[in-house]
Design an enzyme around this catalytic site. Structure first.
Site, PDB file in Angstrom:
ATOM      1  N   SER A   1      59.202   9.322 -19.343  1.00  7.80           N
ATOM      2  CA  SER A   1      58.235  10.274 -18.796  1.00  7.80           C
ATOM      3  C   SER A   1      57.696  11.093 -19.961  1.00  7.80           C
ATOM      4  O   SER A   1      57.214  10.522 -20.937  1.00  7.80           O
ATOM      5  CB  SER A   1      58.909  11.149 -17.731  1.00  7.80           C
ATOM      6  OG  SER A   1      57.979  12.020 -17.138  1.00  7.80           O
TER       7      SER A   1
ATOM      8  N   HIS B   1      55.916   7.349 -16.551  1.00 14.36           N
ATOM      9  CA  HIS B   1      55.188   8.342 -15.765  1.00 14.36           C
ATOM     10  C   HIS B   1      53.944   8.745 -16.550  1.00 14.36           C
ATOM     11  O   HIS B   1      54.052   9.318 -17.634  1.00 14.36           O
ATOM     12  CB  HIS B   1      56.045   9.591 -15.535  1.00 14.36           C
ATOM     13  CG  HIS B   1      57.248   9.342 -14.693  1.00 14.36           C
ATOM     14  ND1 HIS B   1      58.276  10.271 -14.585  1.00 14.36           N
ATOM     15  CD2 HIS B   1      57.616   8.303 -13.915  1.00 14.36           C
ATOM     16  CE1 HIS B   1      59.204   9.796 -13.777  1.00 14.36           C
ATOM     17  NE2 HIS B   1      58.835   8.602 -13.362  1.00 14.36           N
TER      18      HIS B   1
ATOM     19  N   ASP C   1      64.413  10.923 -12.506  1.00 12.91           N
ATOM     20  CA  ASP C   1      64.067   9.570 -12.100  1.00 12.91           C
ATOM     21  C   ASP C   1      64.864   8.562 -12.924  1.00 12.91           C
ATOM     22  O   ASP C   1      64.916   8.654 -14.155  1.00 12.91           O
ATOM     23  CB  ASP C   1      62.563   9.339 -12.292  1.00 12.91           C
ATOM     24  CG  ASP C   1      62.053   8.154 -11.493  1.00 12.91           C
ATOM     25  OD1 ASP C   1      62.807   7.634 -10.656  1.00 12.91           O
ATOM     26  OD2 ASP C   1      60.887   7.756 -11.707  1.00 12.91           O
TER      27      ASP C   1
END
EC number: 3.1.1.61
Length: 361
Positions: A174, A201, A294
């Site tokens: 991310s 992400h 995540d």
């Protein structure tokens, strides 16, 4: 003049937009909502010295395509703070769509900038962490430079070019991920019996740029997923942002027609589970820099099956929250800088082949 130093500001922002009207509207919007705009410029006037500005996030809003790819690539390679992307050309101020355009931009800052500032405060507090194998020390990584490629030793039947991959590794990232993943991939030789599935992400507007930026110096082939693709050795498939993928009975990529479950696009947890369903004991995963948790849920399934699960070390992360969530559960078997993760991958492969020469056949 920028408002640096004034109290009450929610964060310092750098704006890059190719439309003077768009720059003006963004300036007004951000300052109205108490964000301090330190720089507001067009991509062709973005200088390397601007990368050193102490901003909390960059906001990129490009309407045209000319003259922006190289400056943006350089910024993405060097930035250690969130890089957010706009919502396209602003509607007319009198349009009923204009408030929605404003809300969507402000939501990006609420989701990325404010949590980052909060994390910086929390990061100053000492947190006891589980001890895991690591070969790391505090370092400043130059992600813009090309990394030295690791050479494989002489191995029997070393030509893997036409072979199906013997291992499938998920790369999850991310905030700060593109630079870290690029450094990792730069180190890897092309002749590996390994394929990678990369879940990042990122805003959908950055999907094409991500492939070019991350794969620019890599010996591996980095590509966006096309339905029907079959994983091949030496390839990195970048997971689509807006649509879930699975792997069919013949291990080809299939689009489900559905968005990713949960709050993240793509969902690293779901990517890990879908790769596990398709490839079983061939799987492994590395979680790189990022915010949130995540990947931490799916990590438990990998750990239960004794599949390799590694993390980027805190010292080399732009944001270590995501790998930290796996470390805190005691699930990370190895932690290191992107370069050391690449070295560990090659050494693990060589050790596996020596134990089982059939891997190269």
């Amino acid at each position: 003049m920028p408002n640096e130093g004034k109290s009450g500001w929610r964060g310092k922002i750098g704006v890059v937009a190719d439309s003077s009207l768009q720059r003006h509207l963004l300036q007004v919007l951000m300052q109205t909502h108490h964000y301090d705009v330190l720089i507001n410029t067009s991509p062709d006037r973005l200088e390397p010295s601007h990368h050193e500005l102490k901003v909390d996030a960059w906001f990129i809003d490009i309407i045209g395509e000319d003259g922006w790819a190289e400056p943006l690539d350089d910024l993405l390679d060097t930035s250690e703070v969130p890089v957010l992307f706009g919502e396209g050309e602003a509607p007319a101020r009198t349009s009923e769509l204009y408030p929605r355009w404003e809300r969507r931009i402000l939501a990006k800052f609420e989701q990325e900038v404010i949590p980052t500032l909060q994390e910086q405060v929390e990061d100053k507090q000492s947190v006891e962490r589980p001890t895991i194998p690591t070969l790391s020390a505090p370092v400043k990584l130059d992600f813009k430079a090309r990394e030295k490629v690791i050479e494989l030793p002489d191995l029997p039947n070393r030509d893997f070019a036409s072979e199906d991959p013997q291992r499938i590794w998920v790369l999850g990232a991310s905030l700060g991920g593109p630079s870290a993943v690029k450094a990792f991939l730069d180190c890897l030789p092309s002749d590996l019996p390994i394929a990678f599935v990369y879940a990042q992400h990122i805003d959908v507007s950055f999907e094409e740029v991500l492939v070019n930026s991350v794969g620019r110096h890599s010996c591996l082939k980095v590509k966006n997923v096309i339905e029907g693709d079959r994983l091949r050795s030496g390839e990195v498939l970048v997971v689509p942002i807006e649509q879930e993928i699975v792997f069919d009975f013949d291990q080809t990529v299939q689009f489900t027609g559905e968005t990713w479950p949960g709050p993240y696009n793509p969902s690293i947890d779901q990517v890990m589970l879908n790769v596990l369903a398709g490839f079983q004991e061939k799987c492994g995963a590395i979680i790189f820099s990022g915010m949130g948790q995540d990947g931490a849920d799916a990590a438990e399934f990998y750990a239960e099956r004794k599949l390799p699960l590694w993390t980027q070390c805190k010292e080399s992360c732009a944001s270590s929250t995501m790998p930290d969530a796996i470390v805190a559960k005691g699930l990370s078997a190895f932690s290191g800088t992107p370069q050391l993760l690449a070295q560990q991958l090659v050494e693990t492969l060589v050790a596996d082949i020596k134990k089982n020469p059939g891997l190269t056949a």
